[in-house]
Design an enzyme around this catalytic site. Structure first.
Site, PDB file in Angstrom:
ATOM      1  N   ASN A  48      -0.535  10.742  -6.147  1.00  0.00           N
ATOM      2  CA  ASN A  48       0.163   9.861  -7.089  1.00  0.00           C
ATOM      3  C   ASN A  48       1.120  10.646  -7.984  1.00  0.00           C
ATOM      4  O   ASN A  48       2.225  10.188  -8.301  1.00  0.00           O
ATOM      5  CB  ASN A  48      -0.841   9.081  -7.933  1.00  0.00           C
ATOM      6  CG  ASN A  48      -1.606   8.058  -7.120  1.00  0.00           C
ATOM      7  OD1 ASN A  48      -1.094   7.547  -6.127  1.00  0.00           O
ATOM      8  ND2 ASN A  48      -2.824   7.749  -7.525  1.00  0.00           N
ATOM      9  N   HIS A  76      -8.735   9.454  -5.731  1.00  0.00           N
ATOM     10  CA  HIS A  76      -9.584   8.405  -6.326  1.00  0.00           C
ATOM     11  C   HIS A  76     -10.993   8.890  -6.607  1.00  0.00           C
ATOM     12  O   HIS A  76     -11.969   8.153  -6.462  1.00  0.00           O
ATOM     13  CB  HIS A  76      -9.613   7.160  -5.437  1.00  0.00           C
ATOM     14  CG  HIS A  76      -8.308   6.419  -5.405  1.00  0.00           C
ATOM     15  ND1 HIS A  76      -8.068   5.365  -4.579  1.00  0.00           N
ATOM     16  CD2 HIS A  76      -7.157   6.607  -6.098  1.00  0.00           C
ATOM     17  CE1 HIS A  76      -6.831   4.922  -4.766  1.00  0.00           C
ATOM     18  NE2 HIS A  76      -6.265   5.674  -5.700  1.00  0.00           N
ATOM     19  N   TYR A 113      -3.349   9.726   1.492  1.00  0.00           N
ATOM     20  CA  TYR A 113      -2.887  10.341   0.244  1.00  0.00           C
ATOM     21  C   TYR A 113      -2.525  11.811   0.465  1.00  0.00           C
ATOM     22  O   TYR A 113      -1.548  12.320  -0.104  1.00  0.00           O
ATOM     23  CB  TYR A 113      -3.947  10.215  -0.844  1.00  0.00           C
ATOM     24  CG  TYR A 113      -4.066   8.837  -1.422  1.00  0.00           C
ATOM     25  CD1 TYR A 113      -3.297   8.435  -2.512  1.00  0.00           C
ATOM     26  CD2 TYR A 113      -4.951   7.909  -0.878  1.00  0.00           C
ATOM     27  CE1 TYR A 113      -3.412   7.160  -3.045  1.00  0.00           C
ATOM     28  CE2 TYR A 113      -5.065   6.632  -1.397  1.00  0.00           C
ATOM     29  CZ  TYR A 113      -4.298   6.261  -2.485  1.00  0.00           C
ATOM     30  OH  TYR A 113      -4.409   4.998  -2.992  1.00  0.00           O
TER      31      TYR A 113
END
Length: 999
Positions: free
Chosen positions: A228, A278, A287
């Site tokens: 992210n 996460h 990811y």
């Protein structure tokens, strides 16, 4: 789960890559390495690139997204160009341009669902790609340009205007929409006015003001992490190029740097190649793919500019590509064991993610300054591209272009940019395609293992106190219940589509291969994001070739518990289960096999050499099963002397729909049906201490299976809740997973451990790991005579003795997070000098604190605080040991302390051991005011916010001691985070210890 993890990246527009922006489709857009760009269209920005640094960046990014100035007459591009044209025509034909329209497309209403904003921008980006890409039929179309720019204006003034309050999913606002908007504007730059550019930049600035912050809808923000963080950096850097802002580019590059180093807890890349996102999900395949793709894209985009990424920690990322990214792709397929909830997406398969991984690897080959490494990666990528026959440069599929009607068009499996880069190796005969390696690899920090042999691979997914069972976010992966309970994924070269052919929407999710499960009914998402209380998961890796893997099983829904092991050998995987206990009243089973036979497919099943007559709906429960085989799949040998009882065989036609496992799947999708052949060991209801033992022989024929069963080279040494162990006489391999101290055959340990050994000719190789992460050291005995001299040994392995017909080792497992430690010995050569290992408890331990606490004594506490700070926040731990009983020459001394970060400022920090100016202090009296001064700095180590051991090398300090005392201070060389360390007043299992090796 923290608020930051309450939502993640949705698949905003449930369509394949070319039709709408998913995480995978964003990856697939980028293809061509920047250094080899030829660029399309004679637009003004290309001419400016020579003198305008921002224009140069926009030029590079446009080429990355579009593939550059390809030759549209080359037939290799035909499927991709046709697919892009089909999408563009469909979107142009349905776009709403009249006054009063509330959205650009009727099937993407705006104002309530944030994913529709991302999907709208994604369609505009597709149109922009059709505009700049030669040969689409829309190339350079003024009508198309007006449609795109008008669409951007509409979104910037409405649904994505800076003043809009974010709703639904933060990802759409900060990543999905910001990236698609930035990409589209860069592609259309030559058709934009200064006012339009400023407007679009203002939108991105509003929703991504700081790439280090991740939005929490309705409650501020938190620190962005892992993939992210990289995605936000990408959005900000592209925005900087778009708007000509060096400040924005610099901010993106600065925010990039903290995400590059290896982590030891939480989201990011680990030294063992694991990748978590996460807070505990194994995510290298999605990811992690974003992480590696974003970094290399930005490195290549910025190379040669004033903002080039020159961070020295890029070296760790390059290592991660080799040790973490490459190992989880097999035959061009991204292993489902590391794709998380993406397995439940109908339009994102292991093959599509694997194709994207090949493109990413080729970009890394372009970025690498190591020519040998670059050439190796080109060969690996070429092999993947050739063996992945599902998604290729020529393959096509259907893409939904209207979510309401389900209307579809034909698109390519690859973007134009990806085809351009793929062809750079596929069309180069001088580049040899690398075969799949023969290797065994484990990733302790995400509880995954991969075993590869010619013709097949076997992957395992597990869970523990630090790794989640499975993840559900945005209603994706609703039936992932048992994927982390020891699922085994058998990949065969002859069956490359096993897991991407409607597997996840049709498989009986209560019967995943390799798992031991309670068959009671579960609700959607039951157990999602949870972690068991178990600690033992992982195993030992023997010379990179073989591996012992195991786990403590603790079911999420009932009190079912067990221990499970897999011993991975040359042509076999031996599976053991013990202590299988439950009181739920539901039947408990172990799933040996549940194979997708594909639509209209069949397979010959033989039991004890007799072929079975099967048809959908057929079942049979058999006792006395010694072996079975499924033609073209595998053989299965059961190791009980009298055969296995209550083995259930079935051929079942399974029907399902993607919407049953993923709430974001289009409701217009038709049901899928596939036949499955299953083999299940029944343990009955409420089993107590039940066991199983079988051997999986991938690719074995019935004849080979029968021969193996008649004279198995493998025998079971132990199968109990305390230890599971086997010996393979043909390989000279002995493996044991000790869940407690004990003995199995020739192996003895004094603490939980996994031990693998192999005798081969005149050498003995031993590998030891502590999958429980509980011990600072493990003492290992291997009773095999004749191996006396040390050929090689890891620094963490001390050979104490090779006399008396056995090898005695002290293995420093603390802080290694389940990694294997190896030593090889020979039957020839001189024996090492005998060594003695002494483990000393502290006579004194305490901490001192500055500021207003400077005169206070903190003796007697079960923890010691450490933090290099000022005033009352400054804390130092002190430890003292009596070394009077130590004799001989000190060869090695390690101070082991157990602790964790307890600081709101972060989750990872360093510690350093120091000498002290005097050893006359006592724990009962010492204060900050009269504490000894810290002197020479010795060993250092890292701790995270999960309790673990850290070993600090104090060899020189202990060796220099002349008065029978060793006094050590523990602090930090510069301002750090607060750490709490266990003391001798707490649990004996975590008390400090000084390890001293003498000769």
């Amino acid at each position: 789960m923290s608020p930051a993890h309450a939502s993640g990246p949705a698949t905003p527009d449930p369509t394949p890559a070319a039709a709408g922006p998913t995480r995978r489709s964003v990856l697939a857009l980028g293809g061509l390495a920047f250094g080899a760009l030829a660029l399309p269209l004679g637009l003004p920005q290309w001419a400016a690139a020579a003198t305008d640094p921002y224009a140069a960046l926009r030029t590079a990014w446009t080429g990355y997204l579009s593939g550059g100035a390809i030759d549209p007459t080359n037939p290799v591009y035909a499927p991709a160009l046709a697919g892009l044209s089909n999408l563009a025509q469909a979107y142009l034909g349905s776009v709403q341009t009249g006054a009063g329209s509330g959205s650009l497309w009727a099937d993407l209403p705006l104002g309530a669902v944030s994913a529709n904003i991302t999907s709208t921008f994604g369609r505009l980006r597709t149109l922009a790609l059709a505009y700049v890409t030669p040969g689409t039929g829309c190339t350079g179309s003024a009508t198309l340009a007006r449609t795109v720019t008008a669409g951007l204006d509409f979104m910037a003034a409405g649904a994505y205007a800076p003043a809009v309050a974010p709703y639904n999913n933060w990802w759409d606002w900060q990543i999905g929409s910001s990236q698609a908007l930035g990409d589209t504007a860069v592609l259309m730059y030559g058709q934009l006015t200064a006012a339009q550019i400023a407007s679009y930049c203002a939108c991105i600035d509003a929703f991504v003001p700081d790439p280090t912050k991740q939005l929490i809808i309705g409650s501020g923000s938190t620190t962005s992490t892992g993939a992210n963080r990289l995605d936000e950096c990408r959005a900000v850097i592209v925005r900087g190029a778009l708007g000509g802002s060096g400040t924005k580019i610099a901010a993106g590059v600065a925010a990039l740097s903290p995400a590059l180093p290896d982590v030891i807890y939480g989201d990011g890349l680990y030294a063992d190649g694991s990748f978590q996102q996460h807070g505990g999900v194994a995510y290298t395949g999605t990811y992690g793919a974003i992480f590696f793709t974003d970094i290399v894209a930005l490195v290549l985009m910025l190379q040669g500019s004033a903002w080039a990424v020159t961070d020295s920690d890029l070296a760790q990322v390059l290592t991660g590509v080799a040790n973490g990214f490459v190992p989880v792709v097999h035959n061009g397929l991204m292993l489902d064991a590391v794709r998380g909830r993406a397995v439940s997406r109908y339009n994102e398969t292991d093959a599509s993610d694997g194709f994207a991984a090949a493109i990413t690897l080729l970009n890394w080959a372009s970025a690498s300054t190591d020519s040998a490494q670059a050439a190796s990666w080109q060969s690996v990528a070429k092999g993947w591209l050739q063996r992945n026959t599902v998604v290729t440069v020529a393959s096509t599929t259907s893409a939904i272009v209207n979510n309401t009607t389900g209307a579809t068009v034909t698109v390519s499996g690859a973007s134009v940019a990806s085809v351009a880069l793929a062809e750079s190796v596929l069309g180069d005969s001088s580049i040899a395609a690398a075969p799949e390696p023969t290797v065994h690899q484990q990733f302790p920090n995400m509880a995954r293992a991969v075993h590869r042999r010619p013709g097949w691979a076997y992957a395992l997914s597990m869970c523990s106190r630090s790794v989640q069972r499975y993840e559900v976010i945005n209603g994706e992966n609703l039936h992932g219940w048992y994927t982390g309970d020891g699922m085994g994924y058998l990949y065969l070269d002859s069956d490359i589509s096993q897991f991407d052919d409607a597997f996840w929407d049709t498989v009986n999710a209560y019967q995943l291969p390799g798992t031991t499960v309670d068959t009671g009914t579960l609700a959607n998402s039951a157990g999602a994001t949870t972690k068991p209380n178990t600690t033992w998961v992982g195993g030992s890796v023997l010379a990179g070739s073989y591996g012992a893997v195991g786990m403590q099983l603790q079911a999420c829904s009932t009190d079912l518990t067990a221990v499970k092991s897999w011993f991975c050998l040359d042509d076999a995987v031996v599976a053991l289960g013990a202590g299988i206990t439950s009181t739920s009243g539901n039947p408990v089973v172990t799933v040996v096999e549940n194979r997708n036979l594909h639509a209209g497919g069949s397979a010959t099943l033989s039991i004890n050499g007799t072929a079975q007559s099967t048809a959908p709906g057929w079942t049979s429960t058999v006792s006395g099963v010694h072996h079975a085989s499924v033609g073209g799949v595998a053989g299965y040998c059961f190791l009980w002397p009298t055969g296995a009882n209550n083995v259930q065989f079935a051929l079942t036609e399974q029907t399902g729909n993607w919407s049953s496992v993923n709430s974001l799947a289009p409701t217009t999708l038709a049901d899928d049906s596939r036949p499955y052949l299953s083999i299940v060991c029944g343990h009955g209801a409420d089993p107590s201490g039940a066991t199983y033992s079988y051997v999986l022989l991938p690719g074995a024929t019935e004849a080979r299976t029968a021969a193996y069963s008649a004279a198995p080279p493998v025998s079971v040494l132990a199968n109990t809740p305390q230890v599971q162990a086997i010996i393979d006489s043909a390989l000279g391999v002995t493996m044991a997973n000790f869940f407690a101290a004990g003995t199995a055959g020739t192996l003895t340990v004094n603490a939980p451990a996994s031990v693998s050994t192999q005798t081969s000719g005149t050498t003995l190789t031993i590998a030891v790991a502590d999958p429980s992460w509980s011990s600072a050291t493990v003492q290992v005995g291997v009773s095999v005579p004749g191996y006396t001299s040390v050929v090689s040994a890891d620094p963490t392995v001390t050979v104490l003795s090779t006399s008396g017909g056995s090898v005695q080792l002290l293995v420093e497992t603390g802080g290694s997070r389940g990694a294997s430690h190896s030593v090889t010995l020979s039957g020839t050569g001189a024996a090492p000098a005998p060594a003695t290992a002494t483990l000393l408890a502290p006579t004194d331990n305490a901490y001192v604190r500055g500021g207003s606490y400077a005169s206070q004594n903190f003796a007697g506490s079960t923890t010691m605080a450490v933090k290099n700070s000022t005033g009352a926040y400054d804390r130092i731990a002190l430890l003292k040991f009596s070394t009077a009983a130590i004799s001989g020459t000190v060869a090695r001394a390690i101070l082991w302390v157990n602790g964790y970060v307890a600081d709101s400022g972060g989750s990872q920090t360093g510690l350093t051991a120091y000498g002290t100016s005097t050893d006359s202090w006592t724990e009962a009296a010492v204060t900050f005011t009269d504490a000894p001064a810290l002197t020479t700095a010795y060993g250092s180590g890292q701790l995270s916010d999960t309790a673990d051991w850290v070993g600090l090398d104090v060899t020189a300090l202990v060796a220099a001691g002349a008065d029978g005392l060793a006094s050590v201070g523990v602090s930090q060389p510069s301002a750090g985070l607060a750490v709490l360390l266990a003391t001798k007043e707490g649990s004996a299992a975590t008390a400090p210890v000084l390890q001293v090796i003498t000769h």
